[in-house]
Motif scaffolding. Structure first.
Motif, short mmCIF file in Angstrom:
data_model
loop_
_atom_site.label_atom_id
_atom_site.label_comp_id
_atom_site.label_asym_id
_atom_site.label_seq_id
_atom_site.Cartn_x
_atom_site.Cartn_y
_atom_site.Cartn_z
N TYR A 41 -47.82 -54.66 -26.45
CA TYR A 41 -49.23 -54.30 -26.26
C TYR A 41 -49.43 -52.82 -26.57
O TYR A 41 -48.58 -51.99 -26.23
CB TYR A 41 -49.66 -54.57 -24.82
CG TYR A 41 -49.78 -56.04 -24.49
CD1 TYR A 41 -50.92 -56.76 -24.86
CD2 TYR A 41 -48.77 -56.71 -23.81
CE1 TYR A 41 -51.04 -58.11 -24.56
CE2 TYR A 41 -48.88 -58.06 -23.51
CZ TYR A 41 -50.02 -58.76 -23.89
OH TYR A 41 -50.13 -60.08 -23.61
N PRO A 42 -50.54 -52.45 -27.20
CA PRO A 42 -50.80 -51.04 -27.50
C PRO A 42 -51.21 -50.27 -26.24
O PRO A 42 -51.96 -50.78 -25.41
CB PRO A 42 -51.95 -51.10 -28.50
CG PRO A 42 -52.68 -52.36 -28.14
CD PRO A 42 -51.62 -53.33 -27.68
N GLU A 43 -50.71 -49.05 -26.10
CA GLU A 43 -51.12 -48.20 -24.99
C GLU A 43 -52.45 -47.51 -25.29
O GLU A 43 -53.27 -47.30 -24.40
CB GLU A 43 -50.04 -47.16 -24.71
CG GLU A 43 -48.73 -47.74 -24.21
CD GLU A 43 -47.69 -46.68 -23.94
OE1 GLU A 43 -48.01 -45.47 -24.08
OE2 GLU A 43 -46.55 -47.03 -23.59
N LYS A 44 -52.65 -47.18 -26.56
CA LYS A 44 -53.90 -46.54 -26.99
C LYS A 44 -54.36 -47.21 -28.28
O LYS A 44 -54.14 -46.69 -29.38
CB LYS A 44 -53.69 -45.03 -27.21
CG LYS A 44 -53.33 -44.28 -25.95
CD LYS A 44 -53.15 -42.79 -26.24
CE LYS A 44 -52.81 -42.02 -24.97
NZ LYS A 44 -52.62 -40.55 -25.25
N PRO A 45 -55.00 -48.39 -28.16
CA PRO A 45 -55.38 -49.13 -29.37
C PRO A 45 -56.36 -48.36 -30.25
O PRO A 45 -57.32 -47.77 -29.76
CB PRO A 45 -56.02 -50.40 -28.81
CG PRO A 45 -56.37 -50.10 -27.39
CD PRO A 45 -55.38 -49.08 -26.92
N TYR A 93 -57.86 -60.45 -32.50
CA TYR A 93 -57.28 -59.19 -32.95
C TYR A 93 -55.85 -59.37 -33.44
O TYR A 93 -55.04 -60.07 -32.81
CB TYR A 93 -57.24 -58.18 -31.81
CG TYR A 93 -58.56 -57.53 -31.47
CD1 TYR A 93 -58.90 -56.29 -32.01
CD2 TYR A 93 -59.46 -58.14 -30.61
CE1 TYR A 93 -60.10 -55.68 -31.68
CE2 TYR A 93 -60.66 -57.54 -30.27
CZ TYR A 93 -60.98 -56.30 -30.82
OH TYR A 93 -62.16 -55.70 -30.50
N LEU A 94 -55.53 -58.69 -34.53
CA LEU A 94 -54.15 -58.46 -34.94
C LEU A 94 -53.71 -57.13 -34.35
O LEU A 94 -54.44 -56.14 -34.42
CB LEU A 94 -54.03 -58.40 -36.47
CG LEU A 94 -54.53 -59.61 -37.26
CD1 LEU A 94 -54.32 -59.39 -38.75
CD2 LEU A 94 -53.87 -60.90 -36.80
N ILE A 95 -52.52 -57.11 -33.75
CA ILE A 95 -52.00 -55.90 -33.10
C ILE A 95 -50.77 -55.43 -33.89
O ILE A 95 -49.85 -56.22 -34.12
CB ILE A 95 -51.61 -56.17 -31.64
CG1 ILE A 95 -52.82 -56.70 -30.86
CG2 ILE A 95 -51.06 -54.90 -30.98
CD1 ILE A 95 -52.46 -57.20 -29.46
N PHE A 96 -50.77 -54.15 -34.27
CA PHE A 96 -49.67 -53.61 -35.07
C PHE A 96 -48.83 -52.62 -34.26
O PHE A 96 -49.28 -52.09 -33.24
CB PHE A 96 -50.22 -52.95 -36.33
CG PHE A 96 -50.85 -53.93 -37.29
CD1 PHE A 96 -50.08 -54.59 -38.23
CD2 PHE A 96 -52.22 -54.21 -37.22
CE1 PHE A 96 -50.66 -55.51 -39.10
CE2 PHE A 96 -52.80 -55.13 -38.08
CZ PHE A 96 -52.02 -55.79 -39.03
N GLU A 97 -47.62 -52.39 -34.74
CA GLU A 97 -46.65 -51.59 -34.01
C GLU A 97 -47.12 -50.16 -33.77
O GLU A 97 -46.79 -49.55 -32.75
CB GLU A 97 -45.32 -51.57 -34.77
CG GLU A 97 -44.17 -50.93 -34.02
CD GLU A 97 -42.87 -51.03 -34.80
OE1 GLU A 97 -41.84 -51.35 -34.19
OE2 GLU A 97 -42.88 -50.78 -36.02
N ASP A 98 -47.91 -49.61 -34.71
CA ASP A 98 -48.39 -48.22 -34.56
C ASP A 98 -49.64 -48.13 -33.70
O ASP A 98 -50.30 -47.10 -33.68
CB ASP A 98 -48.63 -47.58 -35.93
CG ASP A 98 -49.78 -48.25 -36.70
OD1 ASP A 98 -50.36 -49.24 -36.19
OD2 ASP A 98 -50.10 -47.78 -37.80
#
Length: 263
Positions: free
Chosen positions: A214-218, A240-245
């Motif tokens: 999960y992103p900390e700061k999407p 949503y697609l969530i990416f590593e960065d």
């Protein structure tokens, strides 16, 4: 390999975890199989989901002309309390509006970033909850038309939220709530016309999304502005697609864009 097509909301299957598919005219992608792989997204054009022309997308995947003219984009879509087909009154196209408005609708509670109330056609359960990234949901009433669902939602949103905080949803900052307790507390606020449709015996539905990180700061990707993006896919939640960065891309909000996806 490069896949090309017009973005429309991802199709889903209610499995453990949720399964996602991007469907194009000549191709489809099982998005779950792309987890932990590098993807490149490139904007190549636009295609209105109604007229099919290469016009700038205005809202909801439609060009400006179709958004203001076509029945599929009427105000009652977003504000079901404005539905009038049950009265035989047309907004833009009565036959189309009857086909959508005069069918069973559900008023529900969903917990994604917080507990919220919403409306969907019965045929869209649990798809609607998946699209919102809800980890739990429950039906409150099942009514015979969209208008009754709309006035019920309007009445209940004085006591519970009707919006999702997309950042909290993607960060997975969620608290488990007893939706059973919530719906019983809200029962007294259901309009008289809809009280008879209250569902007395009901259980929560729980949903599990394919997210490994999960992103900390999407950070929301604006593909219209950036033109292209590359990153490692680590999750899918809601639409949503969530990416590593920590970049996130809302497929639903970008319907109508013609893209190349390089895997």
């Amino acid at each position: 390999m490069v896949y090309s097509g017009v973005l429309t909301k991802m199709q889903t299957e209610f499995l453990e975890p949720i399964q996602y598919y991007l469907v194009f005219k000549d191709d489809f992608l099982h998005v779950n199989q792309l987890l932990n792989k590098n993807l490149s997204l490139t904007l190549v054009g636009h295609e209105c989901l109604s007229c099919g022309l290469d016009r700038e997308i205005y809202r909801q995947g439609f060009c400006k002309s179709c958004f203001f003219d076509k029945p599929i984009a009427g105000d009652w879509i977003m504000r079901p309390e404005l539905s009038t087909a049950h009265l035989g009154i047309a907004d833009r196209d009565l036959e189309y509006e009857k086909s959508v408005q005069l069918q069973p609708h559900i008023v529900y509670l969903a917990n994604s970033s917080n507990v919220k109330v919403g409306v969907t056609r019965k045929s869209q359960v649990p798809t609607r909850w998946i699209d919102q990234g809800a980890h739990e949901a429950i039906e409150i009433v099942e009514v015979p038309n969209r208008y009754l669902a709309g006035i019920t939602e309007v009445a209940l949103k004085d006591y519970v939220a009707d919006k999702t905080n997309w950042r909290k949803m993607l960060k997975n900052e969620i608290d488990d709530e007893s939706l059973q307790d919530w719906r019983l507390r809200l029962k007294e606020y259901i309009p008289e016309e809809a009280k008879v449709y209250f569902i007395e015996n009901n259980n929560e539905t729980h949903l599990n999304f394919p997210v490994e990180q999960y992103p900390e700061k999407p950070k929301s990707l604006n593909l219209k502005k950036e033109g292209n993006y590359s990153g490692k896919l680590v999750g899918i939640k809601g639409q949503y697609l969530i990416f590593e960065d920590q970049t996130v891309f809302n497929i639903r909000a970008n319907e109508g864009l013609v893209v190349d996806i390089n895997v």
